[in-house]
Design an enzyme around this catalytic site. Structure first.
Site, PDB file in Angstrom:
ATOM      1  N   HIS A 134      27.317  -1.427  10.077  1.00 62.71           N
ATOM      2  CA  HIS A 134      26.062  -0.837   9.604  1.00 62.71           C
ATOM      3  C   HIS A 134      25.348  -1.871   8.742  1.00 62.71           C
ATOM      4  O   HIS A 134      25.720  -3.048   8.710  1.00 62.71           O
ATOM      5  CB  HIS A 134      26.320   0.459   8.837  1.00 62.71           C
ATOM      6  CG  HIS A 134      27.232   0.276   7.658  1.00 62.71           C
ATOM      7  ND1 HIS A 134      26.772   0.066   6.382  1.00 62.71           N
ATOM      8  CD2 HIS A 134      28.587   0.256   7.582  1.00 62.71           C
ATOM      9  CE1 HIS A 134      27.795  -0.068   5.565  1.00 62.71           C
ATOM     10  NE2 HIS A 134      28.918   0.043   6.258  1.00 62.71           N
ATOM     11  N   HIS A 154       0.862  -1.180   0.000  1.00 61.20           N
ATOM     12  CA  HIS A 154       0.000   0.000   0.000  1.00 61.20           C
ATOM     13  C   HIS A 154       0.908   1.243   0.000  1.00 61.20           C
ATOM     14  O   HIS A 154       1.759   1.387   0.886  1.00 61.20           O
ATOM     15  CB  HIS A 154      -0.882   0.030   1.247  1.00 61.20           C
ATOM     16  CG  HIS A 154      -1.839  -1.117   1.345  1.00 61.20           C
ATOM     17  ND1 HIS A 154      -1.452  -2.375   1.773  1.00 61.20           N
ATOM     18  CD2 HIS A 154      -3.173  -1.196   1.076  1.00 61.20           C
ATOM     19  CE1 HIS A 154      -2.507  -3.180   1.764  1.00 61.20           C
ATOM     20  NE2 HIS A 154      -3.561  -2.498   1.350  1.00 61.20           N
TER      21      HIS A 154
END
Length: 325
Positions: free
Chosen positions: A170, A9
């Protein structure tokens, strides 16, 4: 190769596609499909058909959707009933760990069914809470059970990757490099970070499920590398902020043969010969010393990237520095 559709969506699918590319590299046979407020079920179904038609292999399709029972899920389910009931698969609850695992799984798995069954565990493991006391009990038990059983066994570390990355631990490291090298420990080797309690804590918390995160000063890493009593079966991924720290570690006896050069941040006085690496004269001199010691250079952000020529990069950087002087 299994084709992958990301369906959501709104723009969520487009955003997570971009995030996946930043961490794992650009991917072929992957399409993002969005259902916008002005669109209906037939619109997203048509987009899915067009995406599948563009895939090299239309027999094996994995559809990752944001929400079970939502319109993207319902229309994907309708397509499966109409076309490939026995091969295409849907997984709901799309998150970034799920997507990265799906990318990695395509390298060794040939069917959508295999990948769908495999990535659910990773998607669940990616949901963690800080502080840890808020973590549901069953998750804490599962994490404890996943710890390596051979901690303390006789033998030395096996070094599966040594990487220079100014960002240290990271997303690209915690997902794509961890998946490709399968370490039991990620060790940040830095005198500066070892003195910073906050950075140490953040790095330890950022380690992926089942992998222990550590921060040690360079002299301690030298000691650990020589220890043949406690680390048998342990696979270490080493992270360095800069080449100077690598040089000190190698000169101290850490047995690094190849250094992955992933990211070196730009700062005043440095030149940038490509998108991810920046150098000053000290950096260039240090790489020359590392090369003289016999180290090989593997210039890649993520495992799927093509390797760049380090000699050419260093030559361009030297030229840029010479122009400044």
């Amino acid at each position: 190769m299994v084709g992958i559709i990301l369906a959501s969506h709104g723009d969520f699918a487009e955003g997570i596609l971009q995030s996946g590319a930043m961490i794992f590299g650009e991917q072929e046979n992957v399409k993002a499909i969005t259902l916008m407020p002005s669109e209906g079920p037939d619109d997203i179904k048509e987009k899915m058909k067009e995406a599948i038609a563009s895939f090299d292999n239309q027999d094996e399709v994995l559809i990752l959707v944001d929400l079970w029972g939502g319109t993207p899920f319902n229309q994907a389910n309708s397509l499966i009933e109409e076309h490939q009931k026995d091969k295409w698969a849907i997984v709901a609850g799309l998150n970034l760990p799920m997507l990265i695992e799906a990318y990695a799984s395509r390298l060794s798995m040939d069917t959508a069914y295999e990948i769908a069954a495999h990535i659910v565990t990773t998607a669940k493991e990616g949901i963690k809470v800080s502080p840890e006391k808020l973590q549901p009990m069953e998750k804490a038990i599962a994490t404890a059970a996943a710890k390596p059983s051979n901690v303390g066994a006789p033998g030395k570390f096996e070094f599966v990757l040594a990487r220079i990355d100014s960002r240290l631990l990271h997303g690209q490291v915690a997902t794509s490099w961890t998946r490709s090298t399968n370490p039991t420990r990620i060790i940040v080797v830095s005198d500066a970070v070892a003195k910073d309690e906050l950075r140490k804590k953040l790095i330890q918390q950022a380690a992926p499920p089942g992998v222990k995160g550590h921060v040690v000063p360079i002299h301690k890493m030298v000691e650990l590398a020589k220890d043949d009593r406690h680390f048998g079966g342990q696979r270490a991924l080493l992270l360095f902020e800069n080449p100077q720290d690598v040089l000190r570690a190698v000169e101290g006896g850490v047995p690094i043969e190849t250094i992955n050069v992933g990211s070196m941040a730009h700062s005043p006085g440095k030149v940038q010969p490509n998108k991810t690496l920046a150098f000053n004269q000290e950096d260039l001199d240090t790489f020359a010393k590392l090369k003289k010691l016999g180290l090989k250079f593997d210039v890649r952000r993520v495992p799927n990237d093509s390797k760049e020529n380090m000699n050419e990069i260093l030559k361009r950087a030297q030229g840029l520095l010479n122009k400044r002087s």
